[in-house]
Each structure stands twice: as C-alpha cells, then as structure tokens.
Design a protein around this motif. Structure first.
Motif, PDB file in Angstrom:
ATOM      1  N   LEU A   6      34.617  34.208  52.291  1.00 22.52           N
ATOM      2  CA  LEU A   6      33.559  34.589  53.206  1.00 22.52           C
ATOM      3  C   LEU A   6      34.031  35.476  54.344  1.00 22.52           C
ATOM      4  CD1 LEU A   6      31.741  31.162  53.356  1.00 22.52           C
ATOM      5  CD2 LEU A   6      31.175  33.153  51.963  1.00 22.52           C
ATOM      6  N   ARG A   7      35.259  35.401  54.608  1.00 23.97           N
ATOM      7  CA  ARG A   7      35.847  36.159  55.688  1.00 23.97           C
ATOM      8  C   ARG A   7      35.587  37.655  55.513  1.00 23.97           C
ATOM      9  NH1 ARG A   7      42.109  35.368  55.690  1.00 23.97           N
ATOM     10  NH2 ARG A   7      41.860  36.743  53.924  1.00 23.97           N
ATOM     11  N   PRO A   8      35.345  38.340  56.600  1.00 21.99           N
ATOM     12  CA  PRO A   8      35.148  39.780  56.489  1.00 21.99           C
ATOM     13  C   PRO A   8      36.431  40.483  56.095  1.00 21.99           C
ATOM     14  CG  PRO A   8      34.475  38.964  58.649  1.00 21.99           C
ATOM     15  CD  PRO A   8      35.192  37.843  57.971  1.00 21.99           C
ATOM     16  N   GLY A   9      36.265  41.534  55.383  1.00 20.60           N
ATOM     17  CA  GLY A   9      37.415  42.380  55.088  1.00 20.60           C
ATOM     18  C   GLY A   9      38.142  42.034  53.820  1.00 20.60           C
ATOM     19  N   ILE A  10      37.544  41.239  53.014  1.00 23.52           N
ATOM     20  CA  ILE A  10      38.216  40.873  51.768  1.00 23.52           C
ATOM     21  C   ILE A  10      37.714  41.744  50.627  1.00 23.52           C
ATOM     22  CG2 ILE A  10      38.523  39.076  50.059  1.00 23.52           C
ATOM     23  CD1 ILE A  10      38.321  37.055  52.236  1.00 23.52           C
ATOM     24  N   LYS A  11      38.653  42.218  49.891  1.00 22.02           N
ATOM     25  CA  LYS A  11      38.313  42.967  48.690  1.00 22.02           C
ATOM     26  C   LYS A  11      38.658  42.085  47.499  1.00 22.02           C
ATOM     27  CE  LYS A  11      40.946  46.358  47.231  1.00 22.02           C
ATOM     28  NZ  LYS A  11      41.660  47.635  47.318  1.00 22.02           N
ATOM     29  N   ARG A  12      37.823  42.123  46.514  1.00 23.07           N
ATOM     30  CA  ARG A  12      38.090  41.262  45.377  1.00 23.07           C
ATOM     31  C   ARG A  12      38.114  42.056  44.093  1.00 23.07           C
ATOM     32  NH1 ARG A  12      38.402  36.672  46.514  1.00 23.07           N
ATOM     33  NH2 ARG A  12      38.297  36.012  44.365  1.00 23.07           N
ATOM     34  N   GLY A  13      38.923  41.588  43.197  1.00 25.51           N
ATOM     35  CA  GLY A  13      38.979  42.207  41.881  1.00 25.51           C
ATOM     36  C   GLY A  13      39.525  43.623  41.921  1.00 25.51           C
ATOM     37  N   ASN A  14      39.568  44.235  40.770  1.00 24.63           N
ATOM     38  CA  ASN A  14      39.976  45.627  40.671  1.00 24.63           C
ATOM     39  C   ASN A  14      41.251  45.958  41.440  1.00 24.63           C
ATOM     40  OD1 ASN A  14      37.758  46.235  39.099  1.00 24.63           O
ATOM     41  ND2 ASN A  14      36.483  46.525  40.911  1.00 24.63           N
ATOM     42  N   PHE A  15      42.283  45.319  41.093  1.00 21.13           N
ATOM     43  CA  PHE A  15      43.557  45.658  41.713  1.00 21.13           C
ATOM     44  C   PHE A  15      43.962  47.052  41.253  1.00 21.13           C
ATOM     45  CE2 PHE A  15      43.639  41.268  42.671  1.00 21.13           C
ATOM     46  CZ  PHE A  15      44.592  41.067  43.648  1.00 21.13           C
ATOM     47  N   THR A  16      44.378  47.827  42.169  1.00 14.81           N
ATOM     48  CA  THR A  16      44.806  49.169  41.809  1.00 14.81           C
ATOM     49  C   THR A  16      46.235  49.125  41.283  1.00 14.81           C
ATOM     50  OG1 THR A  16      45.744  49.614  43.975  1.00 14.81           O
ATOM     51  CG2 THR A  16      43.401  50.097  43.662  1.00 14.81           C
ATOM     52  N   GLN A  17      46.589  50.195  40.654  1.00 14.72           N
ATOM     53  CA  GLN A  17      47.964  50.287  40.146  1.00 14.72           C
ATOM     54  C   GLN A  17      48.964  50.114  41.271  1.00 14.72           C
ATOM     55  OE1 GLN A  17      49.453  53.578  37.923  1.00 14.72           O
ATOM     56  NE2 GLN A  17      47.842  53.398  36.388  1.00 14.72           N
ATOM     57  N   GLN A  18      48.614  50.732  42.341  1.00 10.58           N
ATOM     58  CA  GLN A  18      49.536  50.668  43.469  1.00 10.58           C
ATOM     59  C   GLN A  18      49.684  49.234  43.977  1.00 10.58           C
ATOM     60  OE1 GLN A  18      48.290  53.032  46.725  1.00 10.58           O
ATOM     61  NE2 GLN A  18      50.335  53.188  47.593  1.00 10.58           N
ATOM     62  N   GLU A  19      48.576  48.566  44.002  1.00  6.49           N
ATOM     63  CA  GLU A  19      48.640  47.180  44.436  1.00  6.49           C
ATOM     64  C   GLU A  19      49.463  46.355  43.456  1.00  6.49           C
ATOM     65  OE1 GLU A  19      44.584  46.168  46.876  1.00  6.49           O
ATOM     66  OE2 GLU A  19      44.370  46.698  44.785  1.00  6.49           O
ATOM     67  N   GLU A  20      49.267  46.627  42.205  1.00  2.00           N
ATOM     68  CA  GLU A  20      50.059  45.924  41.186  1.00  2.00           C
ATOM     69  C   GLU A  20      51.542  46.111  41.445  1.00  2.00           C
ATOM     70  OE1 GLU A  20      49.296  46.908  37.174  1.00  2.00           O
ATOM     71  OE2 GLU A  20      47.348  45.920  37.099  1.00  2.00           O
ATOM     72  N   LYS A  21      51.890  47.340  41.675  1.00  2.00           N
ATOM     73  CA  LYS A  21      53.315  47.627  41.866  1.00  2.00           C
ATOM     74  C   LYS A  21      53.838  46.954  43.117  1.00  2.00           C
ATOM     75  CE  LYS A  21      52.354  51.919  39.671  1.00  2.00           C
ATOM     76  NZ  LYS A  21      51.694  53.172  40.081  1.00  2.00           N
ATOM     77  N   MET A  22      53.009  46.993  44.121  1.00  2.00           N
ATOM     78  CA  MET A  22      53.407  46.323  45.354  1.00  2.00           C
ATOM     79  C   MET A  22      53.665  44.846  45.089  1.00  2.00           C
ATOM     80  SD  MET A  22      53.412  47.941  48.401  1.00  2.00           S
ATOM     81  CE  MET A  22      52.681  46.933  49.662  1.00  2.00           C
ATOM     82  N   ILE A  23      52.756  44.249  44.380  1.00  2.00           N
ATOM     83  CA  ILE A  23      52.884  42.816  44.122  1.00  2.00           C
ATOM     84  C   ILE A  23      54.152  42.533  43.324  1.00  2.00           C
ATOM     85  CG2 ILE A  23      51.868  40.855  42.921  1.00  2.00           C
ATOM     86  CD1 ILE A  23      49.105  42.083  43.566  1.00  2.00           C
ATOM     87  N   ILE A  24      54.364  43.343  42.324  1.00  2.00           N
ATOM     88  CA  ILE A  24      55.547  43.124  41.482  1.00  2.00           C
ATOM     89  C   ILE A  24      56.826  43.254  42.298  1.00  2.00           C
ATOM     90  CG2 ILE A  24      56.873  44.114  39.600  1.00  2.00           C
ATOM     91  CD1 ILE A  24      54.141  44.780  38.283  1.00  2.00           C
ATOM     92  N   HIS A  25      56.874  44.268  43.071  1.00  2.00           N
ATOM     93  CA  HIS A  25      58.082  44.469  43.871  1.00  2.00           C
ATOM     94  C   HIS A  25      58.241  43.365  44.909  1.00  2.00           C
ATOM     95  CE1 HIS A  25      58.455  48.472  42.135  1.00  2.00           C
ATOM     96  NE2 HIS A  25      59.649  48.517  42.661  1.00  2.00           N
TER      97      HIS A  25
END
Length: 303
Positions: A61-80
């Motif tokens: 419910l908090r403002p500013g949350i994005k859900r789903g659709n992880f971008t490639q860049q986000e994926e890479k960030m997460i992996i690293h």
DNA sequence: AAAACATGCAACCGCGTTTCA
DNA sequence: TTGAAACGCGGTTGCATGTTT
C-alpha cells in the motif's frame, strides 16, 4: 517464559487482505502516518495483527512501489547484489527504488535463481556467470572487503542516484492502488466494494497491484490496464512517480505537520494535503554507497 | 474438457535487533 | 543497566492461476 505473541491470536484475521481492509489501513496511515503498528489494529478496528498491517503497508500500500515487470537492469542488479551481499533482501532492495524486499526475494526465488542454476546468461550481457570463476571469486572478495569498509564508514550520503532505469511506464501498481483507495476513501460514502467480485478473500491476487486494477472493485474509470485515468489518479500518479526521475531526493521537503521524522521523504497529495512518508527505502544501515555498486556494475559493462 | 502438475506471489512465522521506559 | 515491547528481516507456506497431458 518466551516471547509473547505479537498479538492476540484469537480473533485475528489471516489471509488475503480485502479492499475494505486496505482502505481502513490506508486512511488510518494517512491520518497518523506509518509507525506504531501495535496501535493500528485497535485504532482502526482491523482484525489483523500489527505485523500484518505493517507488512501490508510496506509491501503493497505504501506509495512509490512498483510491482512486477523487473527490467533487465534490475535483474542484473539483483544478481550482482545477491552475489555481493547474500540473501540480504532488504539491503538489496534498497538499491532498487520502488522495489520491496519481499518482491526482490520472490523474484529471485522464482526467476533468477532458476536462471542462474541453468547457467543461463542474462541476455548476453555479462553476468556473474560470465566472469571466469576464479576471477569472479577474487573480485567478489575484493568487493566484499570494499563494501565492508564502506559500511564501516557509514554512509549518510548514500542518496541513491537513480540507478534503475526510469522509463518505467510500468509504474502502475501502487499509485493505482493508493489512488483508488484514496478516491474511494475521500468520497463521503466510499463505494461499497463488491467483495465477491473484487476479492472477497477468494482470490487474493485481486489485491495485488497488477490485477488490482482495482477495477475489480472499483467504479470502472480508474482501471489501470486501459491507460485511462481519472484526474485524481493522474495527479497521484505523477505525484507518486516522484522518483522515477529524481529518486525522491528532492522530496525531502519538510512538511511541517509530519510527526514521523526519519530520513524518509514525505508525500502529500495535492487534494487533501495528506502526508505520506516515503518508506520506500528505509535507510538500511548496512548499505554500501551506491557509487561503489555503480562502479562495479559499470566495470562489468552493465550500464 | 478435465485432471494433474508447475509456477508465482501474497502472507505468515519465528527470530534477531533496536528502542524505550 | 536491564528487560519488555516493537520493529524488521529472511525463510517458508498456502493457494490461485497457468500450463501440460
């Protein structure tokens, strides 16, 4: 003796949240701000434990949350970051504005881990696997050392520079959730939710941001998927999408009435002056300065 | 068309940490 | 200083949905 339960187990409701409950929670937080979760159930009449309220707020419910659709860049960030920090999802999520730790964790468990297990490279861009193992380990050690050092130097100036791509047209969910909730809430007599159609507990996914479209329990017009927006939603969308470009750095305006200080930025809806605190990224103390990560990623040619 | 299986994600649980009286 | 309460985090579960047979 043991730790007492966070709340009375008797009479505490569990399971998916209904739109009505969401509205109750949001309206309460609008008034009082997030925090003091223990008092939330009693003050709102919600038959939920305080933990559940907090979780619902912070993850959905908090403002500013994005859900789903992880971008490639986000994926890479997460992996690293996962390689660097381990399963410290909150820390990892702190580098991904608009993402919650739960979301990152789920995404890792359901997508990325499998990908990596398969040895699948991420679309040809250099990923962890692409670095020769020895080299990678060496590098990881160095990075960990650097991170630790940076940690100890404790970073107050770690305002995240928008590291995620900000073209997110998919910034949909939360603003919609909230806007819809607010819309209903602000009406004198909030449109009764068609519980059965909307959620009624049957399908908790209707609570999730994507499907929430809140069209399911709303009055048509604010459906998220069709791109049509009510004026309110537009306002809120643009308002809540604050950090798509600025990473909520400039939102640190002091809103006098805010009682919850913290480093977090605050939000105020244009319509009603209600204040939201951006808890999107609580300043986790163990945060490595982003520049370090950026440098690292840059080294890897990820940007 | 229906059953079986797989997947994704919201939510819960338990424990560690922090805060406060 | 200490203990209790509150908070935050990571792991796990349960269930709805999607896919395959």
């Amino acid at each position: 003796m043991g730790r007492p339960p966070c709340c009375d187990k008797i009479g505490v409701k569990k399971g998916p949240w209904t739109p009505e409950e969401d509205i109750m929670l949001v309206s309460y937080i609008q008034e009082h701000g997030p925090g003091n979760w223990r008092s939330v159930p009693t003050n709102t009449g919600l038959l939920r434990c305080s933990k559940s309220c907090r979780l619902r707020w912070t993850n959905y419910l908090r403002p500013g949350i994005k859900r789903g659709n992880f971008t490639q860049q986000e994926e890479k960030m997460i992996i690293h970051l996962q390689a660097l920090l381990g399963n410290r999802w909150a820390a990892i999520a702190s580098y991904l504005p608009q993402r919650t730790d739960n979301d990152v964790k789920n995404y890792w468990n359901t997508h990325l881990r499998k990908k990596l297990q398969k040895g699948q490279n991420l679309d040809g861009v250099s990923s962890v696997q692409s670095v020769p193992k020895g080299q990678w380990e060496k590098r990881l050690q160095t990075d960990i050392r650097m991170a630790k050092q940076a940690l100890s130097e404790a970073l107050s100036l770690d305002k995240p520079s928008c590291s995620t791509d900000s073209n997110e047209s998919t910034y949909t969910s939360n603003a919609e959730n909230i806007s819809w909730l607010l819309e209903s809430w602000m009406k004198p007599t909030p449109k009764p939710v068609t519980a059965s159609g909307g959620c009624g507990g049957a399908d908790h996914r209707t609570n999730s941001a994507e499907t929430v479209t809140h069209g399911s329990f709303t009055n048509g017009g604010t459906s998220s998927s069709d791109g049509e927006t009510t004026p309110l939603r537009q306002g809120l969308d643009s308002f809540f999408s604050f950090n798509n470009s600025s990473c909520h750095s400039s939102d640190n305006v002091s809103h006098g009435s805010v009682s919850v200080e913290e480093q977090n930025a605050s939000f105020m809806t244009p319509e009603n002056g209600v204040v939201f605190h951006d808890e999107t990224k609580p300043n986790s103390g163990d945060r490595v300065p982003l520049t370090l990560i950026e440098k690292w990623l840059l080294d890897d040619g990820l940007f």
